[in-house]
Design an enzyme around this catalytic site. Structure first.
Site, PDB file in Angstrom:
ATOM      1  N   ASP A 101       0.829  -1.206   0.000  1.00 13.48           N
ATOM      2  CA  ASP A 101       0.000   0.000   0.000  1.00 13.48           C
ATOM      3  C   ASP A 101       0.863   1.256   0.000  1.00 13.48           C
ATOM      4  O   ASP A 101       0.616   2.200  -0.761  1.00 13.48           O
ATOM      5  CB  ASP A 101      -0.904   0.029   1.238  1.00 13.48           C
ATOM      6  CG  ASP A 101      -2.215  -0.704   1.034  1.00 13.48           C
ATOM      7  OD1 ASP A 101      -2.610  -0.911  -0.120  1.00 13.48           O
ATOM      8  OD2 ASP A 101      -2.852  -1.059   2.038  1.00 13.48           O
ATOM      9  N   LEU A 102       1.855   1.282   0.871  1.00 14.39           N
ATOM     10  CA  LEU A 102       2.695   2.471   0.997  1.00 14.39           C
ATOM     11  C   LEU A 102       3.480   2.728  -0.284  1.00 14.39           C
ATOM     12  O   LEU A 102       3.583   3.875  -0.752  1.00 14.39           O
ATOM     13  CB  LEU A 102       3.645   2.315   2.186  1.00 14.39           C
ATOM     14  CG  LEU A 102       2.966   2.234   3.552  1.00 14.39           C
ATOM     15  CD1 LEU A 102       3.982   1.911   4.639  1.00 14.39           C
ATOM     16  CD2 LEU A 102       2.251   3.533   3.889  1.00 14.39           C
TER      17      LEU A 102
END
Length: 413
Positions: free
Chosen positions: A186-187
């Site tokens: 996600d990051l």
């Protein structure tokens, strides 16, 4: 086009309409906000971003009582204005369309094709605003056999190969695949989205053309394999898990000390000899089985247990002090209390405090970006749900108090 602070920050001339939630999208838009863009976060009335309730822990108010603001939400939403609009209604859709006309970028992470039924897809909005930068984040992208699947970081870490590389070796205690301790896919997707949006804006500034950005978590995870992916493509052999050890260097791993663990990264024979000499194991320094790195790799199963016993004779700090003085690469494995008390982290001001309307102030992790001419500016704490709805509708769309009240009465906002 947004003009506030445009000469003081890198992106102060931009307005970003943020229709994302959870982590990948909000991480991107927080980057843009840190760099000065006006980011308007659009959320569902009454409920908002899912992560507002992903706790505990929750932020405490000035009386010491828990609020409804989860720490998870706080991590990815500073610097934004929050408006609450029901985009499932025609009136809500009309508001979003008007906001798009006043924005440079729209970023969303709805399921593939879901915004089309609301008239908020790129094909529709680009006709109204041809220079719009529109970024979609999904689990698997806008095409391919998995396009309609929901994508979650944990699943993508498994599907994209990361968990095949992370975790203790098979056959060892605790062996098996492990996800990373943070939602790393996600990051990284948020970081790639930031780069893509800035590239698209540069193209727009040169040509006047907007464009569509299709970002998929699975694509990002495969790209993140980096040298491991290249190793596989070159050799057609799947790498195995090595836990905290290294397949080609010994000793290059964690070791237990008398009061914790340390990392030893002895990249050459001299560093190895200094390491065991400091540990008062001169015999290991002179043992012909361990004289060179290839030999140490060959005899890993004999050497590593001996080093583990040796490391337990000193404390973590005693080892680090002695090894650093000798030029042997090493480091602690800090818990987060130790991280935020580390003098280097303090010197780099990686913790900040921002004023908060409920808590008084909120502690946050700072941006790592350091720009000499247009430094990051922290405009405000992560907003409460709908905190700026009326102000944005009034200031950007010039709605009257009566029009705003009518929208409230209909529960559109």
């Amino acid at each position: 086009m947004h003009t506030t602070n445009q000469h003081k920050t890198s992106l102060g001339h931009l307005r970003v309409l943020d229709l994302t939630r959870v982590l990948a999208g909000p991480w991107c838009t927080q980057n843009l906000a840190d760099l000065g863009a006006e980011v308007i976060k659009v959320e569902r009335p009454d409920q908002g971003d899912d992560t507002r309730s992903w706790g505990p822990p929750y932020l405490k108010n000035q009386d010491g009582n828990e609020t409804s603001e989860a720490a998870y939400y706080l991590a990815a939403n500073r610097g934004k204005q929050a408006i609450a609009i029901d985009i499932a209604t025609p009136e809500g859709q009309a508001l979003i369309i008007e906001l798009v006309k006043h924005s440079d970028v729209l970023i969303e992470n709805f399921k593939c094709g879901q915004l089309k039924k609301y008239g908020l897809d790129y094909a529709t909005l680009s006709k109204l605003k041809p220079d719009l930068i529109y970024c979609s984040i999904t689990g698997f992208g806008q095409d391919g056999p998995y396009a309609n699947r929901a994508g979650y970081d944990f699943i993508i870490q498994g599907m994209g190969g990361l968990m095949s590389l992370t975790g203790e070796r098979d056959g060892m205690p605790g062996g098996g695949p492990q996800k990373a301790g943070i939602a790393i896919t996600d990051l990284m997707t948020g970081m790639y989205a930031t780069v893509a949006i800035l590239a698209a804006l540069t193209h727009r500034d040169r040509t006047g053309e907007g464009q569509y950005i299709d970002l998929a978590l699975l694509d990002v995870q495969v790209a993140m394999l980096a040298n491991m992916g290249s190793n596989y493509l070159t050799s057609q052999s799947s790498p195995q898990r090595w836990g905290n050890a290294h397949p080609n260097i010994v000793p290059y791993q964690t070791f237990p000390t008398a009061d914790g663990h340390i990392i030893i990264a002895a990249g050459n024979d001299m560093q190895y000899k200094k390491f065991v000499t400091i540990g008062e194991r001169h015999d290991l320094a002179n043992d012909p089985r361990f004289a060179t790195n290839p030999l140490r790799v060959q005899h890993r199963e004999i050497l590593v247990p001996l080093l583990e016993v040796m490391c337990k004779t000193k404390t973590k700090q005693a080892w680090i002090s002695a090894l650093e003085a000798a030029g042997v690469p090493c480091g602690p494995i800090n818990n987060l209390d130790e991280v935020f008390r580390d003098p280097q982290v303090i010197a780099r001001e990686m913790q900040i405090q921002l004023d908060h309307p409920i808590a008084g102030s909120v502690p946050l992790v700072a941006s790592p970006l350091r720009l000499s001419k247009t430094p990051v500016q922290y405009h405000q704490a992560p907003p409460t749900l709908g905190q700026h709805t009326q102000a944005c509708l009034r200031n950007i769309l010039n709605l009257s108090d009566e029009e705003i009240h009518a929208l409230q009465t209909k529960r559109i906002i």
